[in-house]
Design an enzyme around this catalytic site. Structure first.
Site, PDB file in Angstrom:
ATOM      1  N   SER A  97       0.667  -1.220   0.118  1.00 25.95           N
ATOM      2  CA  SER A  97       0.198   0.071  -0.459  1.00 25.95           C
ATOM      3  C   SER A  97       0.578   1.557  -0.278  1.00 25.95           C
ATOM      4  O   SER A  97       1.714   1.318  -1.015  1.00 25.95           O
ATOM      5  CB  SER A  97      -1.133  -0.211   1.020  1.00 25.95           C
ATOM      6  OG  SER A  97      -2.417   0.534   0.710  1.00 25.95           O
TER       7      SER A  97
ATOM      8  N   ASP B  10      -5.990  -3.726  -2.374  1.00 21.73           N
ATOM      9  CA  ASP B  10      -4.960  -3.562  -1.648  1.00 21.73           C
ATOM     10  C   ASP B  10      -3.650  -4.436  -0.589  1.00 21.73           C
ATOM     11  O   ASP B  10      -4.838  -5.723  -0.288  1.00 21.73           O
ATOM     12  CB  ASP B  10      -5.548  -1.897  -0.130  1.00 21.73           C
ATOM     13  CG  ASP B  10      -4.628  -1.860   0.633  1.00 21.73           C
ATOM     14  OD1 ASP B  10      -3.390  -2.987   1.451  1.00 21.73           O
ATOM     15  OD2 ASP B  10      -4.473  -0.350   0.999  1.00 21.73           O
TER      16      ASP B  10
END
Length: 728
Positions: free
Chosen positions: A61, A208
């Site tokens: 991320s 993610d």
């Protein structure tokens, strides 16, 4: 003899081996945490100051963003400058800057319609996106920052070997990227589910990486390092007393998932590893406005471990990331060809026409960013991205345009309301439907409906005549009805219901993204019936035929609460019996607004002036004036006359601090001073100059601007105003 030579060679090499023992390899693990991930920049700053060499990086991320840029050669100073100066609200949204949007799309905001629109597919079904944010601006930023490394497919060939982690949303599998298109890989790693749309790579739908591996220590170990520096900036669980809304519960659910896999990774820490956990309890995942404090928190937390860092300090050599040449050449390659990858309704030629990049010239990133904004602003594409592909014959700029899966036909709604404290209220409900991409040149069909005090049905077919939409034709049909007061000696004696229907044909030329000029002809027929007042006044029918010239220019940065730019509109009409008009007369109308700002304060200076230059029937040739900031105190369109003038100064100030995340809904407090006049050519009515003022509270909501206002004037008129979808 050969045996003696081998022995001598061994004796020469052996001392050097003892003199230069191998340096343990250090892997850096950067976890996800949205805005909290800016603390990674401070960690890197401290590591460099302490002389710690990084041999491999694994990130998830926001950790993939910072780690990927650092691995690709960005210095800590460059990363810190980006963290502090980026307009995060713009980056974490899809809308391009308004000055880059095509002029026709700017005009979608002109009516009192909310800015959020419903999209429909070709089969008529409602299209819902896979994420609130498509990530258009984020993808463009990553491409711009990593253009020098965009063709490096093997991440082990970067200045520092790198890995990014994402999650396959279809099967909950961890995907570790060792190869690929670096900007796209980083974009996939930070696609927070439901917030950002997933990224499709190799038939996988990716979100993610924090869902499965927020602290990818196992990934870093697989890169062949001897020890790890692990940076944990994950969001802690909220206590029960702070779980107050459904959003809090949803966020807590996501946090539980990431913390569970994070704790499993942290349990594998070895004695030679180093864990850095900056104190970030006071910071949220959307606190991009506090970038400086976040960077400092990471820096201080790392320096606090100076003793352990001394054990990891490199004894020789330097950080390979620092050896990357930082001249402009690697980041601005010479473009020798342009290729378009396009599956949308419009032709490749339309896309190519909006690109200003010249062949044989260095890549102009500034112009390219604007061109991408213009293309995305056409409303045909789910995303418009670019990459530079290097080959033996040169560098090819590849434009990738993907059609919107949610559809390209749009419905918008709106509402306005005013009350004059005397039992006379005005409301209007509006809707528009736009069908896009009727042919490859980008023809569209716009239909607008309005109900209430002013009723209207307007339909226009807009046909570009070339790939760049520079020239166009636009036939239209319309039906409208509204109330117009007849005034004698400054007193209303009747109210007519004026109904008109007709058609027109315009030929026009767009002026870049800022304006257009149209020449057209039109015909209309109608009736004017006495609705209120003396019954002996005549009802009548009429026929109109006219030539029309329109000029429009719009550089406002925001249509609802502008801070800079200007808006100019000029319309000139010649009613002529040669087009079956009952009367010959001329009219022109000009509107001007200029926005100026300083800090949180904004002034909008401007006004309106309309003239009827010859004798004509008053009811059919009248302009309308009145309403919020249009001679405040009067209800909407309360004044009618053949000539109008209005000068005004509007002031407003933002009373909430600017946020740097996408969900920034500012609140404004403001007021206006106005001076205007309405009069007829026959001198039977002249209002004289009227002074007016207003105060208002404006809130820029996700649906559009919501305004509450109170207006008054020196004619002892008072009015309350409320409208959703229009400010001026």
């Amino acid at each position: 003899m050969l045996r003696l030579f081998v022995c001598l060679l061994f004796l020469l090499v052996l001392p050097a081996s003892f003199a230069e023992p191998s340096q343990p390899k250090t892997g850096l693990v950067l976890s996800g945490g949205a805005a909290r991930g800016l603390a990674h920049v401070g960690v890197l700053k401290a590591l460099e100051e302490q002389g710690v060499r990084i041999d491999a990086i694994a990130g998830t991320s926001m950790g993939a963003v910072v780690g990927g840029l650092y691995a690709a050669g960005y210095s800590v100073a460059e990363l810190e400058r980006l963290a502090l100066t980026l307009d995060w609200q713009q980056v974490l949204s899809d809308d391009p800057p308004r000055q880059d949007i095509p002029y026709r799309r700017k005009q979608d905001d002109r009516d009192f319609l909310i800015k959020q629109k419903l999209s429909f597919r070709d089969d008529g079904s409602l299209g819902l996106p896979l994420g609130v944010i498509q990530g258009q601006n984020l993808a463009l930023l990553l491409e711009r920052l990593l253009v020098h490394a965009s063709d490096t497919r093997d991440f082990d060939q970067l200045p520092i070997p790198f890995r990014a982690v994402a999650t396959d949303i279809a099967n909950d599998e961890k995907v570790v990227f060792r190869r690929g298109h670096l900007p796209q890989v980083i974009r996939a790693s930070m696609s927070i589910p439901a917030v950002f749309a997933p990224v499709e790579i190799d038939d996988r739908l990716l979100v993610d990486g924090g869902m499965v591996d927020n602290i990818p220590m196992d990934v870093a170990r697989e890169m062949g390092v001897d020890r790890l520096i692990v940076v944990d900036i994950g969001t802690p669980l909220k206590p029960r007393k702070e779980l107050l809304t459904v959003v809090d519960v949803l966020n807590q659910t996501t946090t539980m998932m990431t913390r569970r896999n994070s704790e499993a990774q942290l349990a594998t820490l070895q004695p030679q590893d180093l864990l850095i956990q900056p104190p970030l309890a006071a910071y949220g995942s959307t606190d991009f406005a506090r970038a400086e404090q976040l960077v400092d928190a990471g820096y201080r937390a790392t320096l606090a471990l100076e003793g352990r860092l001394a054990e990891m300090r490199a004894t020789s050599g330097g950080n390979p990331a620092l050896s990357l040449a930082r001249s402009s050449d690697p980041r601005t390659p010479i473009i020798t060809a342009i290729r378009v990858e396009n599956d949308s309704k419009v032709s490749d030629a339309v896309i190519r026409r909006h690109l200003r990049q010249q062949l044989g010239e260095p890549l102009d990133l500034e112009d390219l960013q604007k061109d991408m904004g213009t293309l995305y602003g056409l409303d045909y594409f789910e995303r418009v991205e670019y990459r530079v592909q290097r080959g033996k014959l040169g560098n090819t700029l590849v434009i990738n345009a993907r059609e919107k899966r949610t559809g390209t036909d749009y419905l918008r709604l709106g509402l306005s309301l005013s009350d004059d404290f005397r039992g006379d209220s005005v409301f209007n409900l509006g809707a528009s439907y736009r069908k896009n991409g009727i042919n490859e040149l980008g023809a569209e069909w716009l239909t607008r409906l309005q109900l209430g005090d002013r009723q209207e049905l307007y339909s226009e077919f807009y046909q570009p005549l070339d790939a760049g939409s520079r020239w166009f034709v636009a036939p239209n049909l319309f039906v409208e009805a509204q109330n117009v007061e007849a005034i004698l000696d400054n007193d209303p004696i009747a109210e007519y219901r004026l109904q008109r229907y007709g058609y027109g044909l315009n030929l026009g030329r767009q002026i870049a993204n800022n304006g257009e000029i149209r020449f057209g002809i039109g015909q209309a027929w109608g009736e004017a019936d006495v609705r209120i007042g003396e019954r002996d006044l005549p009802d009548f029918s009429f026929t109109e035929g006219y030539y029309e010239l329109q000029y429009s220019f719009d550089t406002l940065d925001n249509i609802d609460f502008p801070r800079e730019g200007e808006d100019i509109r000029l319309t000139m009409r010649q009613y002529d019996p040669s087009l079956s008009s009952d009367q010959r007369y001329r009219q022109w109308n000009i509107k001007l607004d200029k926005a100026l700002s300083h800090d949180a304060n904004t002034w909008v200076l401007g006004g309106r002036y309309g003239r009827t230059l010859d004798d004509a029937e008053v009811v059919t040739s009248s302009f309308l004036l009145g309403g919020a900031r249009q001679l405040s105190g009067f209800r909407q369109d309360a004044l009618a006359g053949q000539n109008i003038s209005l000068a005004r100064m509007v002031y407003y100030r933002r009373v909430t601090p600017r946020a740097f995340q996408p969900l920034d809904f500012p609140l404004y407090l403001g007021g206006s001073l106005e001076r205007g006049r309405v009069w007829n050519n026959d001198n039977a009515f002249d209002s004289g100059y009227i002074n007016a003022a207003s105060i208002f509270l404006g809130y820029d909501t996700p649906l559009g601007p919501l305004n509450f206002g109170f207006g008054f004037n020196d004619e002892d008129e008072r009015a309350l105003y409320m409208n959703l979808g229009r400010s001026f």
